[in-house]
Enzyme design. Sequence first.
Site, PDB file in Angstrom:
ATOM      1  N   GLY A  42       0.853  -1.186   0.000  1.00  0.00           N
ATOM      2  CA  GLY A  42       0.000   0.000   0.000  1.00  0.00           C
ATOM      3  C   GLY A  42       0.889   1.236   0.000  1.00  0.00           C
ATOM      4  O   GLY A  42       2.077   1.150  -0.321  1.00  0.00           O
ATOM      5  N   LEU A  43       0.333   2.369   0.377  1.00  0.00           N
ATOM      6  CA  LEU A  43       1.150   3.585   0.358  1.00  0.00           C
ATOM      7  C   LEU A  43       2.394   3.410   1.203  1.00  0.00           C
ATOM      8  O   LEU A  43       3.491   3.777   0.783  1.00  0.00           O
ATOM      9  CB  LEU A  43       0.332   4.770   0.873  1.00  0.00           C
ATOM     10  CG  LEU A  43      -0.689   5.290  -0.121  1.00  0.00           C
ATOM     11  CD1 LEU A  43      -1.510   6.403   0.497  1.00  0.00           C
ATOM     12  CD2 LEU A  43       0.008   5.795  -1.378  1.00  0.00           C
ATOM     13  N   ALA A  44       2.225   2.843   2.387  1.00  0.00           N
ATOM     14  CA  ALA A  44       3.378   2.714   3.274  1.00  0.00           C
ATOM     15  C   ALA A  44       4.379   1.709   2.705  1.00  0.00           C
ATOM     16  O   ALA A  44       5.565   2.009   2.569  1.00  0.00           O
ATOM     17  CB  ALA A  44       2.913   2.291   4.667  1.00  0.00           C
ATOM     18  N   GLY A  45       3.902   0.536   2.348  1.00  0.00           N
ATOM     19  CA  GLY A  45       4.807  -0.520   1.897  1.00  0.00           C
ATOM     20  C   GLY A  45       5.479  -0.196   0.573  1.00  0.00           C
ATOM     21  O   GLY A  45       6.692  -0.381   0.414  1.00  0.00           O
ATOM     22  N   HIS A 266     -16.472   6.321  10.567  1.00  0.00           N
ATOM     23  CA  HIS A 266     -16.560   7.452   9.655  1.00  0.00           C
ATOM     24  C   HIS A 266     -18.016   7.892   9.514  1.00  0.00           C
ATOM     25  O   HIS A 266     -18.892   7.059   9.304  1.00  0.00           O
ATOM     26  CB  HIS A 266     -16.001   7.054   8.290  1.00  0.00           C
ATOM     27  CG  HIS A 266     -15.698   8.217   7.410  1.00  0.00           C
ATOM     28  ND1 HIS A 266     -16.690   9.001   6.876  1.00  0.00           N
ATOM     29  CD2 HIS A 266     -14.527   8.747   6.988  1.00  0.00           C
ATOM     30  CE1 HIS A 266     -16.124   9.959   6.155  1.00  0.00           C
ATOM     31  NE2 HIS A 266     -14.812   9.829   6.212  1.00  0.00           N
ATOM     32  N   SER A 284     -16.718  10.282   0.552  1.00  0.00           N
ATOM     33  CA  SER A 284     -15.613  11.058   1.121  1.00  0.00           C
ATOM     34  C   SER A 284     -16.072  12.218   1.985  1.00  0.00           C
ATOM     35  O   SER A 284     -17.029  12.919   1.690  1.00  0.00           O
ATOM     36  CB  SER A 284     -14.749  11.609  -0.002  1.00  0.00           C
ATOM     37  OG  SER A 284     -13.886  12.583   0.526  1.00  0.00           O
ATOM     38  N   ARG A 330     -14.431  13.531  12.787  1.00  0.00           N
ATOM     39  CA  ARG A 330     -15.208  12.326  12.484  1.00  0.00           C
ATOM     40  C   ARG A 330     -15.907  11.712  13.675  1.00  0.00           C
ATOM     41  O   ARG A 330     -17.069  11.348  13.606  1.00  0.00           O
ATOM     42  CB  ARG A 330     -14.266  11.283  11.888  1.00  0.00           C
ATOM     43  CG  ARG A 330     -13.781  11.732  10.562  1.00  0.00           C
ATOM     44  CD  ARG A 330     -12.869  10.748   9.936  1.00  0.00           C
ATOM     45  NE  ARG A 330     -12.604  11.214   8.594  1.00  0.00           N
ATOM     46  CZ  ARG A 330     -11.695  10.684   7.790  1.00  0.00           C
ATOM     47  NH1 ARG A 330     -10.971   9.674   8.198  1.00  0.00           N
ATOM     48  NH2 ARG A 330     -11.537  11.165   6.591  1.00  0.00           N
ATOM     49  N   HIS A 401     -14.133   2.488   9.745  1.00  0.00           N
ATOM     50  CA  HIS A 401     -13.377   3.013   8.624  1.00  0.00           C
ATOM     51  C   HIS A 401     -11.872   2.868   8.759  1.00  0.00           C
ATOM     52  O   HIS A 401     -11.154   2.606   7.794  1.00  0.00           O
ATOM     53  CB  HIS A 401     -13.727   4.493   8.485  1.00  0.00           C
ATOM     54  CG  HIS A 401     -12.983   5.201   7.417  1.00  0.00           C
ATOM     55  ND1 HIS A 401     -13.055   4.822   6.104  1.00  0.00           N
ATOM     56  CD2 HIS A 401     -12.142   6.253   7.447  1.00  0.00           C
ATOM     57  CE1 HIS A 401     -12.291   5.626   5.382  1.00  0.00           C
ATOM     58  NE2 HIS A 401     -11.714   6.486   6.172  1.00  0.00           N
ATOM     59  N   ARG A 435      -8.236   9.852  14.146  1.00  0.00           N
ATOM     60  CA  ARG A 435      -7.422  10.377  13.049  1.00  0.00           C
ATOM     61  C   ARG A 435      -8.189  11.449  12.296  1.00  0.00           C
ATOM     62  O   ARG A 435      -9.376  11.299  12.028  1.00  0.00           O
ATOM     63  CB  ARG A 435      -7.046   9.253  12.079  1.00  0.00           C
ATOM     64  CG  ARG A 435      -6.341   9.757  10.831  1.00  0.00           C
ATOM     65  CD  ARG A 435      -5.914   8.631   9.934  1.00  0.00           C
ATOM     66  NE  ARG A 435      -7.003   7.933   9.279  1.00  0.00           N
ATOM     67  CZ  ARG A 435      -7.649   8.389   8.198  1.00  0.00           C
ATOM     68  NH1 ARG A 435      -7.356   9.557   7.679  1.00  0.00           N
ATOM     69  NH2 ARG A 435      -8.605   7.670   7.654  1.00  0.00           N
TER      70      ARG A 435
END
Lengths: 637, 258
Positions: A42-45, A266, A284, A330, A401, A435
Amino acid sequence: MKLDAKIPSGPLERKWERYQLEMKLVNPANKRKFDVIVVGSGLAGASAAASLAELGYKVKCFCFQDSPRRAHSIAAQGGINAAKNYQNDGDSVYRLFYDTIKGGDFRAREGNVYRLAQVSAGIIDQCVAQGVPFAREYGGLLANRSFGGAQVSRTFYARGQTGQQLLLGAYQALSRQIGLGNVKMFPRTEMLDLVLIDGHAKGIVVRDLVTGEISSHAGDAVVLATGGYGNVFYLSTNARGCNVTATYRAFKRGAVFANPCYTQIHPTCIPVSGDHQSKLTLMSESLRNDGRVWVPKKRDDKRPSQEIPETERDYYLERKYPSYGNLAPRDISSRAAKEACDDGRGVGPGGLGVYLDFADAIKRVSEPVIRERYGNLFDMYEKITGENAYQTPMRIYPAVHYTMGGLWVDYNLMSNVPGLFVIGEANFSDHGANRLGASALMQGLADGYFILPYTISNYFASNKQTKAKADQTEFKKVEAEVSVRTNKFLAIEGKRTVTSFHRELGKLLWDKCGMARDEAGLKEALQKIPALREEFWRNVKVTGGSGSLNQDLEQAGRVADYLEFAELLCLDALIRRESCGGHFRTEFQTEEGEALRDDANFSFVSAWEFQGTDQPPMLHKEPLVYEELKMSQRSYK
Amino acid sequence: MNLTLRVWRQKNAHTPGEFREYEATGIVPDMSFLEMLDVVNEGLIARGGEPIAFDSDCREGICGTCSLVINGIPHGGQRGTTACQLHMRHFKDGDRITIEPWRARAFPVLRDLVVDRSPFDRIVQSGGFVSVNTGQAVDANCLPVPKDDSDLAMDAAQCIGCGACVAACKNASAMLFVAAKVSHLNLLPQGKAEKDRRALNMVKAMDEAGFGNCSVTGSCEAVCPKEISLDFIARMNRDYAAALLKGKFHAKAQAAGG
Ligand SMILES: Cc1cc2nc3c(=O)[nH]c(=O)nc-3n(C[C@H](O)[C@H](O)[C@H](O)COP(=O)(O)OP(=O)(O)OC[C@H]3O[C@@H](n4cnc5c(N)ncnc54)[C@H](O)[C@@H]3O)c2cc1C
Ligand code: FES
């Protein structure tokens, strides 16, 4: 066990610089001698795997999807935060830091969060250089929008597909390194266990999801970038494959799990339509820039929305939180929706929904402008519900979420197990108890592009390494355990499907450990989960074999882990006798129904250590020390 | 409603497959197509049969994992819609529905409806990127990009890499996929430096992966869930031709110089 966060000393704004100055480096020629295992793309990996390979490390990267480009990050819609202050509206590193700490209800570490805000600007630069087509103004410069929990416009976006574009940027960087031979990619491969040698993380055991083959991979460090565990609730906005297995297996090998009860619900998702529901779809949060949330003032008002006059509508977020209005954070917005529905004022089937209305915005800026901003979201809404949201308001309801909890890490993003690093949603590091929108993408990329490449080098340079080999006995032993477990699922031949257990567990958690929690409910859940787990191991039915592609078997492994992990989640929620962020204990609230923190007794990170199957885990507390900010009651009024 | 499904079943890449029929009962209009298959699978498992293997992940039309040919059309023929976003309200009681995997030489079937799309990854590895290492970037607003260029690049960048374009094409060509990636990057100033190499290398990788030629029938555009335009194929062809020409020119100049 003493949990040392290893935050560098000195003033907040100098800590990261100081770390970088004082850290040990690996000489460029030596980097290729180190093998790094990155689980997750994903974004991190993907950002980590690409950046580490660019530095010269030899990387192996794993994901369970058929391509690294399909990781769950792809689904993020709204945007990514960065303290660029391009809008000249008063943003700064400090303000992003402050908003994040406050948004997280003072349950995150100052040092980590400040660093996150510091590196945020560089993420946007990097992504633009990769060709990420962020939205632009006519002058050719980057556009911004606002997100919940902030009063500045610092969110960068690419239509409603920001996660997709950022992930494709990282995937392209990763692909380049695969093409150059610096990363070996293993798609359709699931990590099923972690291997330690002399207390250090030295590799993983995986199952090839096509052939069923179980094998080991050794490395000098293991990086888990395996995402969040929201699917423990069965229904969530996460992709179907998201799971807790990698982090939970690491927990069982000694990594401590932090704040498992911090889950984010969410506020704006499409309501459940029936028992067949397999996942929930997010609308969103960016929609709250232009949409107004309301319910009828009267209970059980069955009139269609357009027949309810203005004076009989309750725009409850604007009423209760005048300065943030529809952009309240949220956790607060979700609870407010629940309250309205519990009060009998919900709309749609079963009364589990509130309106998100664009009529005023369309009047103000015209339908084409709204279409340009959110067209794909309106289309998606129509595909799922069959309703046109340009004409009638959307119906939305909160859904699970994101998970702020995750494996405990120090300032190096390393867990308590030396050599085991955890990045992205899989760790617990930066979001405290809640978050803020558009901050997960920021954190995942901060970890992968700009933090881990430094901290892992420091680890390699300051620890003498002995090379592990995948045919060592330690690996063979874990491989055998994994095989036994896999075959066990097939041997049970019970009567209930894997999904039926998952659904039952999810419903139990949602009812007892969802948007509102209390002692009695949590205790009830803690009684029922072991019983359900016991039934699973006696009565589950998994068909097919272990030597081929078998999705039912994959799912069985994940659900078996949820059935253990759910207990940890409820236990954590039970001992935290306060409300904070996404964790709302009904016993602890202000007169106005807001979360009531107990800083004197609970300003700590709860970090759980596995003690053996059927033994209660041990709680460790990492105290949260606020040197810069004063802990205050969060107010968005 | 009740439906009859004709589903492609195949044990693995090495065993021939066949159609089998299943009854899908108690289906409601609000279900997605994949949720309908979930219901059928639950029933199959309960009766001790092996569930139908099919790929999915996000179930919201963005990851590109789901890949079903429904009644002969990849993703089922609702404009701009992936199979996971296709809802049962578009079908009626008593319908017979045929479900097959993507069919293309370059995408072998792994099991039932699951295929191997790794050639797409290899094409991207050959040039679908900007060569910039982490940390080398300048300030994002240093280089303004005209909004129109950026929007057009985004139109192309939206590709979800599902492979429906290949499955729809009688030649199993991957031109729309490749053109989308080449155009996305070639349209932006950040991608300009590698414009020629990118077009040449990606087309070469596509040919090597065993995809067919493009005869511009437009069937790819018609099924693309992101409605990516055929214009991008024309654009890539221009980039490719220009790169070829320049390559020849460079080779000549080099030969003359050397
Ligand atoms: C619908 C939706 C919209 C969102 N929108 C936003 C937004 O607008 N802004 C924002 O900031 N955040 C948003 N988020 C949150 C954000 O998308 C995620 O938190 C973030 O993308 C997580 O990234 P990651 O790299 O940590 O993990 P993921 O993207 O989940 O990647 C996990 C990776 O790990 C792999 N993996 C997992 N387990 C294993 C295993 N056992 N073996 C092998 N591989 C494994 C997977 O294959 C995958 O590659 C959104 C989330 C959702 C659900
Ligand atoms: S499952 Fe992600 S696009 Fe269909």
